[in-house]
Design a protein around this motif. Structure first.
Motif, PDB file in Angstrom:
ATOM      1  N   ASP A 259      -4.907  -2.147  -1.306  1.00  0.00           N
ATOM      2  CA  ASP A 259      -3.595  -1.789  -1.862  1.00  0.00           C
ATOM      3  C   ASP A 259      -3.712  -1.421  -3.345  1.00  0.00           C
TER       4      ASP A 259
ATOM      5  N   TRP B 114      -4.372   7.087   2.331  1.00  0.00           N
ATOM      6  CA  TRP B 114      -5.222   6.142   1.607  1.00  0.00           C
ATOM      7  C   TRP B 114      -6.476   6.905   1.153  1.00  0.00           C
TER       8      TRP B 114
ATOM      9  N   THR C 216      -4.947   2.098  -3.368  1.00  0.00           N
ATOM     10  CA  THR C 216      -3.880   3.055  -3.008  1.00  0.00           C
ATOM     11  C   THR C 216      -2.931   3.264  -4.181  1.00  0.00           C
TER      12      THR C 216
ATOM     13  N   GLY D  54       0.806  -1.221   0.000  1.00  0.00           N
ATOM     14  CA  GLY D  54       0.000   0.000   0.000  1.00  0.00           C
ATOM     15  C   GLY D  54       0.839   1.273   0.000  1.00  0.00           C
ATOM     16  N   ILE D  55       0.631   2.095   1.012  1.00  0.00           N
ATOM     17  CA  ILE D  55       1.070   3.497   0.995  1.00  0.00           C
ATOM     18  C   ILE D  55       2.572   3.702   0.691  1.00  0.00           C
TER      19      ILE D  55
ATOM     20  N   ASN E  25      -4.501  10.601  -4.783  1.00  0.00           N
ATOM     21  CA  ASN E  25      -4.599  10.035  -3.429  1.00  0.00           C
ATOM     22  C   ASN E  25      -4.788  11.135  -2.395  1.00  0.00           C
TER      23      ASN E  25
END
Ligand code: FO1
Length: 332
Positions: free
Chosen positions: A59, A77, A62, A21-22, A71
């Motif tokens: 994910d 997120w 993101t 993810g991030i 984003n």
């Protein structure tokens, strides 16, 4: 006049990034900026789950939102300029509120769920959404089959990832992980074809949590071996700087698993898979120990606060990858 965009010297060949993810998405954005349609981002889907009847793929969302530049910069997120009317209305009806769905974000989940209900694969649904967000790079799920990350709690059983991460706020002590469904899963079709593509010049493991973002990808049968056997250099980028995870519970998990909380532990974790390791300049004292694992090491400024940081780290990764390419296969 706008400065002409600096391109990597070698403008042929394709690259693959494995991403959670991030944190991972930040590097994926830098790589996408440099490589455009010559980048495939294979994304962890171990966090996916159903919520209010919707298929959520956190994910993938993101990565799509980040690569689209849309984003939510405060949250990390979800989408920018979000409103929360749906979430607040559900709360008033006494519905669970630990997982927030923004009004604009909801459109993504409804569209994905509809596509899947219509018989499309997760690859097709992801492709559809990426194109709607005008992303030039190919974002793919690690698999079209369900693989679910389950967190083993100390002295207790397993709970699904999102329950651990959000409902329990990463508080419980963890001592093991499992990836339900992995043994029956296969890599998504584009994942297989990129790994078979002779134009693949480099593989990057983004600075994501190794236990719950990258290991679910590597748990898919045959993938680890395929990456290992591939002649293109595989490079991991540290998610730990100065003994701290930039975001998320990586170092908390390391501590609970009895591991030293350092970039060296991350390098040891990937040592049998990778050729090179990108280490933060702050951790230069670990360079020799990582080299002793048989890895090449590149020192870089790996904290990505601005778009320039993301692009600069991506450039360092691409330069590093090219420097590790066996000389007879450097593309012309
Ligand atoms: N993260 C949060 O911290 N709180 C949320 O309420 C939340 C909701 C959410 C909804 C859709 C989505 O795609 C992602 C969402 N995330 C939320 C992020 C997500 O749960 C995690 O960052 C990842 O699963 C870990 O990589």
């Amino acid at each position: 006049m706008k400065e002409p965009e600096q391109q990597p010297q070698d403008d042929s060949g394709h690259y693959l990034a494995l991403c959670g993810g991030i944190g991972g998405a930040k590097l994926a954005l830098g790589l996408s900026h440099q490589l455009k349609n010559r980048l495939t981002v294979a994304v962890n889907t171990g966090d996916d789950f159903q919520h209010f009847g919707l298929y959520i793929s956190p994910d993938i969302d993101t990565v799509i939102y980040t690569l689209a530049g849309k984003n939510n910069k405060e949250l990390g997120w979800g989408l920018e300029n979000e409103s929360w009317n749906f979430h607040n209305a559900m709360k008033k009806l006494g519905q669970e509120s630990w997982f927030q769905l923004g009004d604009r974000d909801l459109a993504t989940h409804i569209t994905r769920t509809q596509l899947l209900d219509d018989g499309k694969t997760l690859t097709e649904a992801t492709h559809f959404l990426s194109k709607k967000f005008c992303i030039p790079s190919n974002i793919i799920p690690m698999s079209d089959s369900p693989v679910r990350t389950m967190i083993g709690l100390k002295g207790s059983g397993f709970i699904p990832f999102q329950h651990y991460f959000l409902r329990e706020k990463c508080q419980p002590e963890v001592d093991r992980f499992k990836f339900e469904g992995a043994e029956l899963a296969s890599p998504s079709p584009d994942f297989v074809s990129i790994l078979n593509n002779p134009q693949l010049k480099g593989i990057f493991i983004c600075p994501s949590n190794p236990f719950v973002s990258i290991d679910p990808i590597l748990s898919i049968p045959g993938l680890r071996e395929k990456i290992k056997a591939h002649p293109a250099p595989t490079i991991a980028v540290t998610p730990i700087i100065g003994g701290q995870s930039v975001k998320g519970p990586t170092t908390k998990m390391m501590q609970e698993l009895g591991m030293e909380q350092s970039a060296l532990t991350i390098a040891q974790n990937y040592a049998d898979l990778i050729d090179g390791f990108v280490l933060d300049e702050q951790d230069a004292n670990l360079k020799c120990d990582i080299q002793k694992l048989g890895l090449q090491v590149k020192l870089a400024q790996s904290l990505m606060q601005s778009l320039d940081d993301r692009i600069n780290l991506a450039r360092s990764c691409l330069d590093f990858s090219r420097s590790l390419m066996p000389t007879n296969s450097v593309s012309q």
